[in-house]
Design an enzyme around this catalytic site. Structure first.
Site, PDB file in Angstrom:
ATOM      1  N   GLU A   1       2.814   5.112  -3.733  1.00 22.53           N
ATOM      2  CA  GLU A   1       2.801   5.981  -4.919  1.00 22.53           C
ATOM      3  C   GLU A   1       4.158   7.179  -4.743  1.00 22.53           C
ATOM      4  O   GLU A   1       4.301   7.548  -5.872  1.00 22.53           O
ATOM      5  CB  GLU A   1       1.528   6.935  -4.958  1.00 22.53           C
ATOM      6  CG  GLU A   1       0.219   6.375  -5.023  1.00 22.53           C
ATOM      7  CD  GLU A   1      -0.208   5.421  -3.965  1.00 22.53           C
ATOM      8  OE1 GLU A   1       0.260   5.859  -2.706  1.00 22.53           O
ATOM      9  OE2 GLU A   1      -0.839   4.354  -4.091  1.00 22.53           O
TER      10      GLU A   1
ATOM     11  N   ASP B   1       0.877  -1.204  -0.034  1.00 25.02           N
ATOM     12  CA  ASP B   1       0.130   0.031   0.019  1.00 25.02           C
ATOM     13  C   ASP B   1       0.920   1.349  -0.151  1.00 25.02           C
ATOM     14  O   ASP B   1       2.203   1.112   0.370  1.00 25.02           O
ATOM     15  CB  ASP B   1      -0.848  -0.051   1.180  1.00 25.02           C
ATOM     16  CG  ASP B   1      -2.027   1.118   1.210  1.00 25.02           C
ATOM     17  OD1 ASP B   1      -2.210   1.679   0.333  1.00 25.02           O
ATOM     18  OD2 ASP B   1      -2.469   1.421   2.360  1.00 25.02           O
TER      19      ASP B   1
ATOM     20  N   ASP C   1      -9.077   3.850  -2.527  1.00 21.03           N
ATOM     21  CA  ASP C   1     -10.087   4.207  -1.420  1.00 21.03           C
ATOM     22  C   ASP C   1     -11.384   4.826  -2.131  1.00 21.03           C
ATOM     23  O   ASP C   1     -11.358   6.060  -2.199  1.00 21.03           O
ATOM     24  CB  ASP C   1      -9.361   5.274  -0.530  1.00 21.03           C
ATOM     25  CG  ASP C   1      -8.196   4.659  -0.113  1.00 21.03           C
ATOM     26  OD1 ASP C   1      -8.237   3.286  -0.006  1.00 21.03           O
ATOM     27  OD2 ASP C   1      -7.573   5.332   0.842  1.00 21.03           O
TER      28      ASP C   1
HETATM   29  O1  MIG Z   1      -4.084   6.116   4.203  1.00 23.04           O
HETATM   30  O2  MIG Z   1      -3.559   0.820   5.727  1.00 23.04           O
HETATM   31  O3  MIG Z   1      -5.970   2.188   0.341  1.00 23.04           O
HETATM   32  O4  MIG Z   1      -6.967   0.017   1.672  1.00 23.04           O
HETATM   33  O5  MIG Z   1      -6.962   0.021   4.407  1.00 23.04           O
HETATM   34  C1  MIG Z   1      -4.841   4.768   4.383  1.00 23.04           C
HETATM   35  C2  MIG Z   1      -4.804   1.250   5.920  1.00 23.04           C
HETATM   36  C3  MIG Z   1      -3.635   3.851   4.189  1.00 23.04           C
HETATM   37  C4  MIG Z   1      -5.043   2.990   2.338  1.00 23.04           C
HETATM   38  C5  MIG Z   1      -5.385   1.876   1.394  1.00 23.04           C
HETATM   39  C6  MIG Z   1      -6.532   1.072   2.222  1.00 23.04           C
HETATM   40  C7  MIG Z   1      -6.085   0.685   3.789  1.00 23.04           C
HETATM   41  C8  MIG Z   1      -5.296   1.980   4.320  1.00 23.04           C
HETATM   42  N1  MIG Z   1      -4.413   2.729   3.687  1.00 23.04           N
END
Ligand code: MIG
Length: 794
Positions: free
Chosen positions: A439, A436, A515
């Site tokens: 980016e 995650d 999200d």
């Molecule tokens: O800023 O890990 O897209 O699926 O649950 C949030 C917490 C950080 C973003 C991901 C989301 C995940 C969440 N993450």
């Protein structure tokens, strides 16, 4: 909607604490950066980004004016335009590369292309370059370029653009064309009339129209009159693509740096995608269980709660293969750790999950907490693994754990080191991983800060700025992860889920669309996004079913489960503090509907697995736009509310609240309703009932759809293979791919079924794999008799 608003959905206390924490860490990060002014510069940059003030477009000059050309080899020519040289290479009859300047460190490999003859004619007024499939005509006096293929002009008035600040091109593609691809876009399947930015960004929740999102792909397909033309601009710098927004039918692609490297591919949509994925690589075949159902939330904790969810699935007889562990499984959000209290016995947890037939999938974020004594930090510092400023000081930025460093995944040594970090979690029984925030997303106030463009990357030893490699960061992280997993467990297929990516991300990971919200428009958008991602080469993807932010109504949840059950990646996920979103959280009726959708998915696994395998061979997505399957049928141009799954199924999901029937456009038939066997001639529009428990699915005449019995999880036990045959006049072929569902590079078998009218034949096409012997049941979708000689038990 921003991050703070998202916290607002949680609790006011969290908002206050979260806001303070983020202000503090952001300011600390800024002042920690070597040289205070520079530190504050990047925050300013963040604020500019928040207000969507993307850097001004580079002002580029078209290469126009007197043109000349010379052949430099049987497959290459040089085009002199306005005193500059553009190299033209025929990689194949239907793939032409235009190049000026050196390729970047991650440029697509053209190794698989032996080259095709490129004939040059120097006429009075025009230069003509010809392959067997494509004709390029350049007006000598203006330099204007025309591309013709299959008897049609597919791009006219093509101008290459160049300046110190960047490169680009413009072209007239024609009023009637639809445009698709570009990766992840919160837009309709037809991208016409929009402006899109290629710059991977965490939008901190998105809605339709927000751009850019997490994953950008510089590949755009124009479709008109049954023909497709692919434009692949192989340059990772920030880019802006105007898809007929300034002028209908006109394409303008501006890139903020680097070299011209434009592939133009022509053919049918399937051929174009086959070529594009030959250039950027094909997806790896996931293990079968990864095509099962995944349940997630931000976050299931402590570990007892994870087990409760697992047991509830088994008790309620709702099939499920994978449970996800979001950031609360970690110790203070430190990647590759377990929370000492909430996940005190991870091995006991994974052992119990495995005993119940589940796989465990854990999140791993790239930001490594700056904290001497934290092993990953210490090792990374010792190896110089983290991204640095030009003066050599490591960059510090705030994420969940506080101040973090960020690995430079563009270094082969760093990737190998990172890949090795998975050893501990694998030994603890975690089966798969989720990358995650890659980016990279920083947690700043205001939101939207990104890594500064001045940071230095190794770039495979060639050196590059973050400005150049930004779009590749997430993908290189996914590559480091999956290569590491496969080095540690060579027999197993590595499963990585990535949020960010660029051209070629399909080689390394599956993807989810980030999200979203629990709204009807997000339901519809999720299909549109999956369609465009598929045409961008990213087949294995799907949304947070039910919506990440907020809570869906029971009806919306039911419809979303029905839709997502046909997506290659099928997961429910939901934000911290949102209402429960397990399939049983919406009452008995919706639980039964969700179960039926998941059960249908599990019955179709051999069919979906075959479609997944086809993706790895040809690049054809699993979820296909109608216009991909039937490019010659003008009624399907831009259609994005019904779709194809593999070769044989047409799904017409209900995307509107309160709907109890669905209008469906059928291609030439016959087509059969999967649920009832009702036959439709096709070629027209039908209206079929679609009360809440029904999602209309049609089987193409001539197809053979393989199905299994329902399992609660992959590997529970297949005791029947059913071949559902849709009779049709003429001769039709279908394939079935089989292997053990998990071994990397193991034996496989491809079976070919031939349907002639009501007759079925089978032959082995490829491979030696012998599946466990189970009874084969052959039946016609319309329940009428069939002729076949398939012995049961083969
Ligand atoms: O800023 O890990 O897209 O699926 O649950 C949030 C917490 C950080 C973003 C991901 C989301 C995940 C969440 N993450």
């Amino acid at each position: 909607m921003n991050l703070l608003a998202m916290f607002g959905a949680v609790s006011p206390g969290l908002v206050a604490r979260g806001a303070w924490h983020h202000v503090r860490t952001a300011l600390r990060a800024a002042s920690n950066a070597p040289g205070a002014p520079r530190g504050f510069d990047w925050l300013d940059e963040a604020w500019r980004q928040l207000r969507a003030e993307t850097p001004a477009s580079p002002s580029l000059t078209p290469l126009r004016g007197v043109a000349f050309a010379r052949a430099v080899s049987p497959t290459d020519a040089e085009l002199g335009l306005d005193g500059r040289t553009v190299r033209v290479t025929a990689l194949a009859d239907d793939v032409v590369l235009f190049e000026a300047g050196p390729p970047h460190a991650y440029a697509a490999s053209t190794d698989g292309f032996p080259g095709a003859g490129l004939a040059l004619e120097d006429g009075l007024a025009a230069l003509t370059l010809r392959t067997k499939a494509v004709t390029l005509t350049v007006a000598k006096d203006t330099g204007a370029l025309r591309v013709e293929a299959g008897g049609a002009v597919v791009a006219d008035d093509v101008e290459f653009l160049s300046a110190a600040s960047g490169v680009g091109f413009r072209a007239r593609v024609g009023d009637g064309a639809t445009f698709h691809g570009l990766g992840e876009r919160a837009a309709a399947f037809d991208l016409s009339g929009g402006r899109y930015t290629l710059w991977n960004t965490d939008p901190a929740l998105y809605r339709r129209g927000d751009d850019p999102l997490y994953l950008s792909i510089p590949f755009l397909v124009a479709q008109a009159g049954g023909r497709a033309t692919g434009f692949f601009f192989d340059n990772p710098h920030r880019a802006q693509v105007d898809v007929g927004a300034s002028e209908r039918g006109r394409l303008e692609w501006l890139v903020h740096g680097g070299a011209l490297r434009l592939f133009v591919v022509t053919g049918t949509p399937a051929e174009v995608l086959e070529r594009y994925t030959a250039l950027t690589g094909r997806a790896r075949l996931p293990p079968l269980w990864a095509l099962g159902f995944h349940q997630s939330r931000h976050s299931y904790f402590p570990q007892a709660c994870v087990l409760e969810v697992a047991k509830a699935f088994r008790r309620r007889r709702i099939p499920c293969d994978v449970l996800h562990l979001d950031i609360h499984h970690m110790d203070g959000y430190r990647s590759f750790t377990w929370h000492p209290r909430d996940f005190a016995e991870p091995r006991a947890l994974t052992a119990e999950l495995h005993a119940l037939g589940f796989k465990a999938l854990a999140i791993v974020d790239p930001g490594i907490k700056v904290e001497p004594g934290y092993r990953v930090y210490d090792e990374g510092v010792a190896r110089g693994a983290f991204l640095r400023w030009p003066d050599g000081a490591p960059f510090v930025g705030p994420v969940w754990p506080g101040d973090c460093h960020f690995p430079d995944f563009s270094s082969p040594e760093v990737r190998a080191w990172w890949g090795g970090q998975y050893r501990g979690l694998l030994d603890d029984g975690v089966d798969a991983f989720w990358n995650d925030m890659n980016e990279v997303a920083l947690i700043t106030v205001p939101v939207g800060a990104q890594l500064p463009g001045a940071l230095r990357h190794d770039a495979e030893g060639k050196g590059a700025s973050h400005d150049e490699l930004h779009n590749l960061y997430g993908q290189l992280m996914a590559k480091a992860s999956v290569d590491g997993l496969e080095a540690l467990r060579p027999q197993a297929r590595g499963v990585v889920l990535t949020r960010s990516g660029w051209a070629g991300v399909q080689r390394h990971a599956m993807h989810w669309t980030g999200d979203n919200h629990s709204t009807w428009d997000d339901l519809r958008l999720s299909l549109q996004m999956v369609l465009n991602l598929g045409l961008s080469g990213v087949a294995f993807t799907g949304p947070d079913t039910g919506g990440f932010s907020g809570g869906p109504s029971p009806e919306l949840f039911a419809r979303w489960m029905q839709l997502s059950s046909f997506f290659p990646f099928f997961r429910v996920h939901s934000v911290l503090g949102s209402p429960d979103q397990e399939p049983w959280a919406f009452g008995d009726e919706v639980e039964a509907i969700a179960r039926a959708a998941i059960e249908q998915r599990y019955r179709l696994l051999p069919y979906l697995y075959t479609a997944a395998w086809q993706t790895t061979r040809t690049g054809a997505p699993v979820v296909r736009p109608m216009s991909f399957g039937f490019p010659g049928d003008a009624r399907f141009a831009g259609v994005d509310d019904q779709f194809l799954v593999g070769d044989a199924l047409l799904v017409a999901p209900v995307l509107e609240r309160g709907a109890t029937s669905r209008r469906v456009l059928l291609p030439e038939g016959p087509w059969f309703e999967l649920a009832t066997g009702a036959r439709h001639d096709g070629g027209g529009r039908v209206e079929v009932p679609a009360p809440l428990e029904v999602v209309p699915v049609f089987v193409r005449g001539g197809a053979v759809v393989p199905r299994w019995n329902v399992q609660q999880y992959v590997g529970e036990g297949v005791h029947e293979l059913e071949l559902l045959v849709a009779p049709a006049p003429g001769e039709h072929e279908s394939l079935l791919y089989e292997d053990d569902g998990m071994t990397r590079g193991g034996p496989f078998r491809v079976t070919r079924f031939t349907v002639r009218g009501r007759e079925l034949e089978r032959s082995t096409l490829e491979g030696t794999y012998q599946p466990p012997s189970v009874p084969v049941r052959v039946l016609a979708v319309d329940a009428l008799p069939l002729r076949h000689e398939l012995d049961a038990g083969a």
